[in-house]
Design a protein around this motif. Sequence first.
Motif, PDB file in Angstrom:
ATOM      1  N   GLY A 230     -14.939  36.830  11.652  1.00  0.00           N
ATOM      2  CA  GLY A 230     -16.252  37.449  11.548  1.00  0.00           C
ATOM      3  C   GLY A 230     -16.364  38.830  12.158  1.00  0.00           C
ATOM      4  N   SER A 231     -15.241  39.448  12.477  1.00  0.00           N
ATOM      5  CA  SER A 231     -15.252  40.774  13.106  1.00  0.00           C
ATOM      6  C   SER A 231     -14.823  41.845  12.104  1.00  0.00           C
ATOM      7  CB  SER A 231     -14.305  40.797  14.313  1.00  0.00           C
ATOM      8  OG  SER A 231     -14.101  42.120  14.775  1.00  0.00           O
ATOM      9  N   LEU A 232     -15.751  42.722  11.750  1.00  0.00           N
ATOM     10  CA  LEU A 232     -15.415  43.822  10.842  1.00  0.00           C
ATOM     11  C   LEU A 232     -14.398  44.756  11.482  1.00  0.00           C
ATOM     12  CD1 LEU A 232     -15.849  45.349   8.208  1.00  0.00           C
ATOM     13  CD2 LEU A 232     -17.862  46.435   9.238  1.00  0.00           C
ATOM     14  N   ALA A 233     -14.453  44.884  12.794  1.00  0.00           N
ATOM     15  CA  ALA A 233     -13.487  45.736  13.486  1.00  0.00           C
ATOM     16  C   ALA A 233     -12.064  45.197  13.323  1.00  0.00           C
ATOM     17  CB  ALA A 233     -13.843  45.844  14.967  1.00  0.00           C
ATOM     18  N   ARG A 234     -11.919  43.875  13.296  1.00  0.00           N
ATOM     19  CA  ARG A 234     -10.597  43.289  13.075  1.00  0.00           C
ATOM     20  C   ARG A 234     -10.117  43.553  11.644  1.00  0.00           C
ATOM     21  NH1 ARG A 234      -8.886  39.819  17.106  1.00  0.00           N
ATOM     22  NH2 ARG A 234     -10.488  39.208  18.613  1.00  0.00           N
ATOM     23  N   VAL A 235     -11.039  43.516  10.705  1.00  0.00           N
ATOM     24  CA  VAL A 235     -10.690  43.842   9.320  1.00  0.00           C
ATOM     25  C   VAL A 235     -10.205  45.290   9.248  1.00  0.00           C
ATOM     26  CG1 VAL A 235     -11.527  43.997   6.942  1.00  0.00           C
ATOM     27  CG2 VAL A 235     -12.414  42.212   8.457  1.00  0.00           C
TER      28      VAL A 235
ATOM     29  N   LEU B 152     -14.505  38.392   4.111  1.00  0.00           N
ATOM     30  CA  LEU B 152     -13.634  39.482   3.685  1.00  0.00           C
ATOM     31  C   LEU B 152     -14.239  40.219   2.494  1.00  0.00           C
ATOM     32  CD1 LEU B 152     -11.022  41.086   3.860  1.00  0.00           C
ATOM     33  CD2 LEU B 152      -9.921  39.316   2.461  1.00  0.00           C
ATOM     34  N   ARG B 153     -14.776  39.485   1.539  1.00  0.00           N
ATOM     35  CA  ARG B 153     -15.405  40.133   0.380  1.00  0.00           C
ATOM     36  C   ARG B 153     -16.578  41.011   0.822  1.00  0.00           C
ATOM     37  NH1 ARG B 153     -13.560  38.962  -4.463  1.00  0.00           N
ATOM     38  NH2 ARG B 153     -12.543  36.960  -4.913  1.00  0.00           N
ATOM     39  N   ALA B 154     -17.380  40.496   1.737  1.00  0.00           N
ATOM     40  CA  ALA B 154     -18.523  41.261   2.231  1.00  0.00           C
ATOM     41  C   ALA B 154     -18.055  42.511   2.973  1.00  0.00           C
ATOM     42  CB  ALA B 154     -19.379  40.388   3.144  1.00  0.00           C
ATOM     43  N   SER B 155     -16.978  42.383   3.721  1.00  0.00           N
ATOM     44  CA  SER B 155     -16.442  43.529   4.462  1.00  0.00           C
ATOM     45  C   SER B 155     -15.906  44.589   3.512  1.00  0.00           C
ATOM     46  CB  SER B 155     -15.324  43.069   5.407  1.00  0.00           C
ATOM     47  OG  SER B 155     -15.798  42.138   6.351  1.00  0.00           O
ATOM     48  N   CYS B 156     -15.168  44.152   2.511  1.00  0.00           N
ATOM     49  CA  CYS B 156     -14.552  45.092   1.570  1.00  0.00           C
ATOM     50  C   CYS B 156     -15.582  45.776   0.676  1.00  0.00           C
ATOM     51  CB  CYS B 156     -13.510  44.376   0.721  1.00  0.00           C
ATOM     52  SG  CYS B 156     -12.001  43.945   1.639  1.00  0.00           S
TER      53      CYS B 156
ATOM     54  N   ALA C 214      -7.042  36.894   6.108  1.00  0.00           N
ATOM     55  CA  ALA C 214      -8.480  36.620   6.147  1.00  0.00           C
ATOM     56  C   ALA C 214      -8.886  35.701   7.293  1.00  0.00           C
ATOM     57  CB  ALA C 214      -8.936  36.029   4.809  1.00  0.00           C
ATOM     58  N   ASP C 215      -8.055  34.726   7.610  1.00  0.00           N
ATOM     59  CA  ASP C 215      -8.417  33.767   8.656  1.00  0.00           C
ATOM     60  C   ASP C 215      -8.265  34.330  10.066  1.00  0.00           C
ATOM     61  OD1 ASP C 215      -9.373  31.490   7.327  1.00  0.00           O
ATOM     62  OD2 ASP C 215      -7.340  30.828   6.835  1.00  0.00           O
ATOM     63  N   THR C 216      -7.770  35.552  10.187  1.00  0.00           N
ATOM     64  CA  THR C 216      -7.575  36.132  11.524  1.00  0.00           C
ATOM     65  C   THR C 216      -8.734  37.025  11.952  1.00  0.00           C
ATOM     66  OG1 THR C 216      -6.443  38.164  10.783  1.00  0.00           O
ATOM     67  CG2 THR C 216      -5.093  36.176  11.054  1.00  0.00           C
ATOM     68  N   PHE C 217      -9.704  37.238  11.077  1.00  0.00           N
ATOM     69  CA  PHE C 217     -10.759  38.209  11.375  1.00  0.00           C
ATOM     70  C   PHE C 217     -11.916  37.610  12.172  1.00  0.00           C
ATOM     71  CE2 PHE C 217      -9.184  40.130   7.183  1.00  0.00           C
ATOM     72  CZ  PHE C 217      -8.201  40.848   7.842  1.00  0.00           C
TER      73      PHE C 217
END
Length: 206
Positions: free
Chosen positions: A66-71, A40-44, A61-64
């Motif tokens: 590893g998918s940036l699209a989900r974030v 999440l930190r890397a995505s943000c 956070a636990d629902t993503f």
Amino acid sequence: MAMATISLQLFFLLAGTAAVVATSRSPMAPAPSSSAICFLRASCAATDAPDVCYNLLLPYADTFHGSLARVARAASAIAEARQHDFADELARLKLRGTGAGKVADMTLVDCSNEVSTSNMFSNEILGHIDNLIAHQGSQKDFDSHRFFAKDLLYSAESGMMQCVDWFHAASEAAVSSPAGKVVIAGCTTVSGYVDVAFMLVNAIKF
């Protein structure tokens, strides 16, 4: 000077609201895994407001996985929900008027219509991002879905900031009226959420 003031408003309003979201998690909810937090930190980091993004999305956070699209989808869903609530607030507000004259009242109506109209595309935005999550089809298809999601998010954000400009152009009385303060604060806050979503979508790669 006005834009600098708006930028400061945006920072403090978003930071405060995001902190509330982060601290409102149920004490019984399990803490996200360390890997989920790192992702999440890397995505943000792709946004101009990484701390706001992180605090806003930490409960999910636990629902993503590893998918940036989900974030990006989570951020977009939150932004669209905030915009929907704000549109409802403006619809009620315009019935009472600003108390600052006819021009200010007309500006309020225009802003209400702008926010409400752009929010009509929320399901379309999420649909395009869902296609990015599915990651099916060609790169051309992928780029098309990302383009339309970004375009609709940008339109929503710019429309709300245009409302702020309209109120400043209307009169000082319009800006300082209770209704004007609600419009300016709301547009600044909600457009900030939309901007986080926009930048996350922009960062998604094929």
